[in-house]
Scaffold this motif. Structure first.
Motif, PDB file in Angstrom:
ATOM      1  N   LEU A   4      41.940  29.312  34.137  1.00 11.09           N
ATOM      2  CA  LEU A   4      42.955  29.998  33.343  1.00 11.09           C
ATOM      3  C   LEU A   4      44.210  29.142  33.208  1.00 11.09           C
ATOM      4  CD1 LEU A   4      42.697  33.525  35.019  1.00 11.09           C
ATOM      5  CD2 LEU A   4      41.651  32.813  32.866  1.00 11.09           C
ATOM      6  N   ILE A  52      47.687  42.206  29.919  1.00  9.92           N
ATOM      7  CA  ILE A  52      47.092  41.744  31.167  1.00  9.92           C
ATOM      8  C   ILE A  52      46.000  42.688  31.676  1.00  9.92           C
ATOM      9  CG2 ILE A  52      48.814  42.844  32.671  1.00  9.92           C
ATOM     10  CD1 ILE A  52      47.314  39.301  33.112  1.00  9.92           C
ATOM     11  N   GLN A  71      49.468  37.342  38.492  1.00 12.09           N
ATOM     12  CA  GLN A  71      48.408  37.575  37.514  1.00 12.09           C
ATOM     13  C   GLN A  71      47.048  37.027  37.954  1.00 12.09           C
ATOM     14  OE1 GLN A  71      49.890  36.113  33.738  1.00 12.09           O
ATOM     15  NE2 GLN A  71      50.977  38.014  33.329  1.00 12.09           N
ATOM     16  N   ALA A  72      47.016  35.889  38.641  1.00 13.95           N
ATOM     17  CA  ALA A  72      45.727  35.335  39.074  1.00 13.95           C
ATOM     18  C   ALA A  72      45.011  36.306  39.996  1.00 13.95           C
ATOM     19  CB  ALA A  72      45.931  33.987  39.765  1.00 13.95           C
ATOM     20  N   VAL A 132      49.285  31.259  33.238  1.00 14.75           N
ATOM     21  CA  VAL A 132      49.153  32.400  34.149  1.00 14.75           C
ATOM     22  C   VAL A 132      50.488  32.593  34.861  1.00 14.75           C
ATOM     23  CG1 VAL A 132      47.881  33.338  36.113  1.00 14.75           C
ATOM     24  CG2 VAL A 132      46.733  31.797  34.494  1.00 14.75           C
ATOM     25  N   LYS A 157      50.103  34.141  29.116  1.00 16.00           N
ATOM     26  CA  LYS A 157      50.966  34.830  30.083  1.00 16.00           C
ATOM     27  C   LYS A 157      50.762  36.353  30.098  1.00 16.00           C
ATOM     28  CE  LYS A 157      54.479  31.224  29.514  1.00 16.00           C
ATOM     29  NZ  LYS A 157      54.109  30.688  28.192  1.00 16.00           N
ATOM     30  N   TYR A 203      45.877  29.657  42.609  1.00 12.21           N
ATOM     31  CA  TYR A 203      46.921  29.486  41.590  1.00 12.21           C
ATOM     32  C   TYR A 203      47.915  28.437  42.063  1.00 12.21           C
ATOM     33  CZ  TYR A 203      51.379  30.186  39.247  1.00 12.21           C
ATOM     34  OH  TYR A 203      52.560  29.964  38.577  1.00 12.21           O
ATOM     35  N   HIS A 225      55.069  30.003  35.982  1.00 12.50           N
ATOM     36  CA  HIS A 225      53.691  30.154  35.517  1.00 12.50           C
ATOM     37  C   HIS A 225      52.950  28.834  35.679  1.00 12.50           C
ATOM     38  CE1 HIS A 225      54.510  28.042  31.667  1.00 12.50           C
ATOM     39  NE2 HIS A 225      55.672  28.667  31.691  1.00 12.50           N
TER      40      HIS A 225
END
Length: 244
Positions: A43, A26, A65-66, A46, A13, A78, A89
């Motif tokens: 991943l 990150i 985040q992706a 995430v 995460k 994602y 997530h």
């Protein structure tokens, strides 16, 4: 010979540590993903969003985040596995090659662990390659049932002659995953294991890339302080030759 380079990485995460001592990783992970130089990056863990962490860290990215981790020119896919009090997530795939289609399937086995698989079809060197990103449960019985669901999904959604890659965090250091996936002609690299967990002193391999219809070439796990600081897992990178 056309080669596809694929990496799998549980990024925890984007945060390491616990409580007030936790640190944001990150941004370092963004540089790390670029260094992997993989055609396809799978991943796990995430975050799409987390309101609590966004308030705690001043440099928390504004985008999911992706998307934040995708190097320039890559497409990010994602899908959410888990909804939590402060956000959600799941799994993601970053691709240097064009994405054709993608879908998600819930493989949660009980209410305490929300799990899912991400299915993405990618056009690599003009060939269709199916990729499944998975993150299996912590309980062995759950993993066995999730593997059975994975088998049914492959039979239903992936053409039998299509090149197939199944990558992710399998949470299994025994023979269960290998035994089950071998029955549907999915093979990981033979020989010595490549420990990926825990990152600081890796003892077991939880992260794998299984393949069907592709020829295995190389597999490696990068090591060193820069890697074990970013997540509790190390990434695994594998190369395969596409069918002629």
């Amino acid at each position: 010979m056309n080669i596809v380079r694929i990496a799998t990485y549980n990024i925890h995460k984007g945060v390491q540590g616990v409580g007030p001592q936790r640190r944001l990783e990150i941004h370092n992970l963004g540089h790390a993903v670029e260094q992997l130089d993989a055609d396809i990056v799978c991943l796990q863990e995430v975050r799409k969003l987390n309101r609590s962490e966004a308030q705690h860290f001043t440099r928390w990215p504004e985008m999911p985040q992706a998307d934040f981790l995708a190097p320039e020119g890559y497409e990010a896919v994602y899908r959410t596995n888990a909804f939590t009090k402060h956000g959600e997530h799941g799994n993601a795939l970053l691709s240097r090659w064009p994405v054709v289609t993608h879908q998600h399937e819930d493989i949660s086995d009980h209410r305490f662990e929300q799990r899912g698989l991400l299915h993405v079809e990618v056009m690599v060197h003009g060939q269709s390659v199916h990729v499944l990103v998975v993150h299996l449960g912590l309980v062995r019985g759950s993993r066995a049932r999730q593997l059975a669901q994975l088998q049914r999904f492959i039979e239903r959604e992936v053409p039998p002659t299509a090149p197939l890659l199944v990558a992710g965090d399998f949470n299994d250091w025994g023979a269960l995953v290998k035994r089950v996936l071998n029955t549907v002609n999915l093979r990981a690299f033979e020989g010595a294991r490549q420990p990926t967990f825990p990152a600081r002193l890796p003892l077991v391999q939880l992260d794998y890339v299984y393949a069907r219809g592709l020829t295995p070439l190389t597999v490696q796990v990068p090591s060193g302080r820069i890697w074990w600081r970013m997540s509790d897992h190390l990434p695994l990178i594998a190369e395969f030759a596409l069918p002629i």
